[in-house]
Design a protein around this motif. Structure first.
Motif, PDB file in Angstrom:
ATOM      1  N   ASP A  24       0.827  -1.207   0.000  1.00  0.00           N
ATOM      2  CA  ASP A  24       0.000   0.000   0.000  1.00  0.00           C
ATOM      3  C   ASP A  24       0.861   1.257   0.000  1.00  0.00           C
ATOM      4  O   ASP A  24       0.679   2.174   0.803  1.00  0.00           O
ATOM      5  N   ARG A  42       0.406   4.253   2.871  1.00  0.00           N
ATOM      6  CA  ARG A  42      -0.887   4.638   3.437  1.00  0.00           C
ATOM      7  C   ARG A  42      -1.010   4.062   4.847  1.00  0.00           C
ATOM      8  O   ARG A  42      -0.985   2.850   5.037  1.00  0.00           O
ATOM      9  N   GLN A  55      -3.280   3.473   7.875  1.00  0.00           N
ATOM     10  CA  GLN A  55      -4.693   3.434   8.233  1.00  0.00           C
ATOM     11  C   GLN A  55      -4.959   4.122   9.566  1.00  0.00           C
ATOM     12  O   GLN A  55      -6.030   4.702   9.767  1.00  0.00           O
ATOM     13  N   SER A  89      -1.286  10.699   4.632  1.00  0.00           N
ATOM     14  CA  SER A  89      -1.015   9.669   3.626  1.00  0.00           C
ATOM     15  C   SER A  89      -2.292   9.286   2.874  1.00  0.00           C
ATOM     16  O   SER A  89      -2.259   9.021   1.667  1.00  0.00           O
ATOM     17  N   ALA A  90      -3.423   9.261   3.575  1.00  0.00           N
ATOM     18  CA  ALA A  90      -4.692   8.945   2.911  1.00  0.00           C
ATOM     19  C   ALA A  90      -5.027   9.993   1.854  1.00  0.00           C
ATOM     20  O   ALA A  90      -5.457   9.659   0.734  1.00  0.00           O
ATOM     21  N   HIS A 120      -2.792   9.448  -1.198  1.00  0.00           N
ATOM     22  CA  HIS A 120      -3.187   8.275  -1.974  1.00  0.00           C
ATOM     23  C   HIS A 120      -4.473   8.517  -2.760  1.00  0.00           C
ATOM     24  O   HIS A 120      -4.623   8.043  -3.895  1.00  0.00           O
ATOM     25  N   GLU A 121      -5.395   9.245  -2.159  1.00  0.00           N
ATOM     26  CA  GLU A 121      -6.708   9.432  -2.792  1.00  0.00           C
ATOM     27  C   GLU A 121      -6.747  10.596  -3.780  1.00  0.00           C
ATOM     28  O   GLU A 121      -7.623  10.638  -4.653  1.00  0.00           O
TER      29      GLU A 121
END
Length: 316
Positions: free
Chosen positions: A21, A74, A76, A82-83, A86-87
């Motif tokens: 990830d 990423r 969690q 990081s989210a 990534h998005e």
């Protein structure tokens, strides 16, 4: 308060997913052909739209200044940076990125290098290995991950480096496993140890290398060490001019200094970037950062997370 360093609006020219990830991102300057130089171990600040700042190691080739390469895992349970990357980040995106800074320098002239990486900790380590190999300096790279299928930057590690210098250790492949204490039990003359990875890995290497001489062990952590569970107590800071700054139990030294009018620059405020580092003159500090070496802790202090007992005199 954000870092005063140069902030460049760089263009994302490549973005690819890696195992574990991880998103690997290449950025270039939209007008200039070359970016500011960097040394292995350097990181940059990435400034997010909500004002947050995140630090990422440069994992590209220090000889190629046409681009910077970072790898973002990423998380969690992270703080959202990081989210968002990534998005949101894709080819064509613009990222505000600082000039590089290095709190994890590689000393090429100090004998053979033992390079240890755990998971995403490969990012600064692979840049170090590239330079050691280019200069013909002796090194060993040991890369520890859960499994080959979850290993980020594996193709880069295998293709860019001489396989005779690289050892891959996977938890699910018994024949590749390596005990850290056995690995670090012996030390060749003048060897230097560099390591980076998640907290559990960092703690394990720290224990295994406890017998290495002072000045031979170097590390970079992505998170500060675990607190000892003891509730913080108030203490006092004294400045060079005699000004006394009280620090309450529920207030950081950085916040107290700002309230007193001392304009210290800061970035992560989590003890991992080193932006707010300052000099220390006298006192009993309680160091809680993940940046300062054992030697530096005798003279330096990180007010964003560290505390003290009694009165701490700072060089401010």
């Amino acid at each position: 308060m954000a870092s005063p360093r140069i902030i460049m609006k760089l263009t994302v020219v490549a973005a690819r997913k890696e195992p574990g990830d991880v998103l690997v991102i290449d950025v270039k300057h939209p007008r200039k052909s070359l970016l500011p130089p960097f040394e292995p171990g350097s990181h940059v600040d990435v400034h997010l739209p909500d004002g947050k700042v995140r630090q990422y190691s440069l994992c590209g080739d220090p000889m190629d200044l046409s681009r910077y390469t970072i790898a973002v895992k990423r998380e969690q349970a992270g703080r959202g940076g990081s989210a968002w990357i990534h998005e949101t980040v894709a080819v064509g995106s613009t990222l505000p990125v600082s000039a590089p800074r290095n709190h994890f320098p590689l000393d090429i002239g100090q004998g053979p290098a033992m390079l240890l990486a755990g998971g995403i900790g490969i990012t600064p380590i692979v840049a170090m290995a590239r330079v050691m190999e280019r200069l013909g300096r002796p090194y060993e790279l040991h890369y520890f991950t859960r499994s080959r299928a979850l290993t980020p930057l594996l193709s880069v590690t295998e293709q860019a480096l001489d396989a005779s210098n690289v050892r891959l250790h996977f938890d699910d492949e018994p024949e590749t496993r390596q005990d850290l204490e056995s690995l670090l039990a012996g030390r060749s003359a003048d060897a230097q140890l560099y390591y980076c990875g998640p907290p559990g890995f960092m703690a394990a290497v720290d224990r295994a290398a406890a017998h290495w001489p002072d000045g031979t062990v170097h590390f970079e952590a992505f998170q500060p060490p675990e607190r000892d569970g003891v509730p913080p107590a108030p203490f006092t800071i004294e400045l060079r001019d005699g000004t006394v700054v009280p620090v309450a139990a529920d207030t950081s030294a950085l916040a107290a200094l700002r309230t007193a009018g001392v304009l210290l620059m800061a970035s992560c405020e989590n003890g991992v970037c080193g932006t707010c580092e300052c000099g220390m003159l006298e006192g009993q500090p309680i160091h809680q950062d993940a940046v300062l070496s054992k030697e530096a802790r005798a003279l330096r202090f990180m007010p964003c997370v560290s505390r003290a007992t009694g009165v701490l005199r700072l060089d401010l």
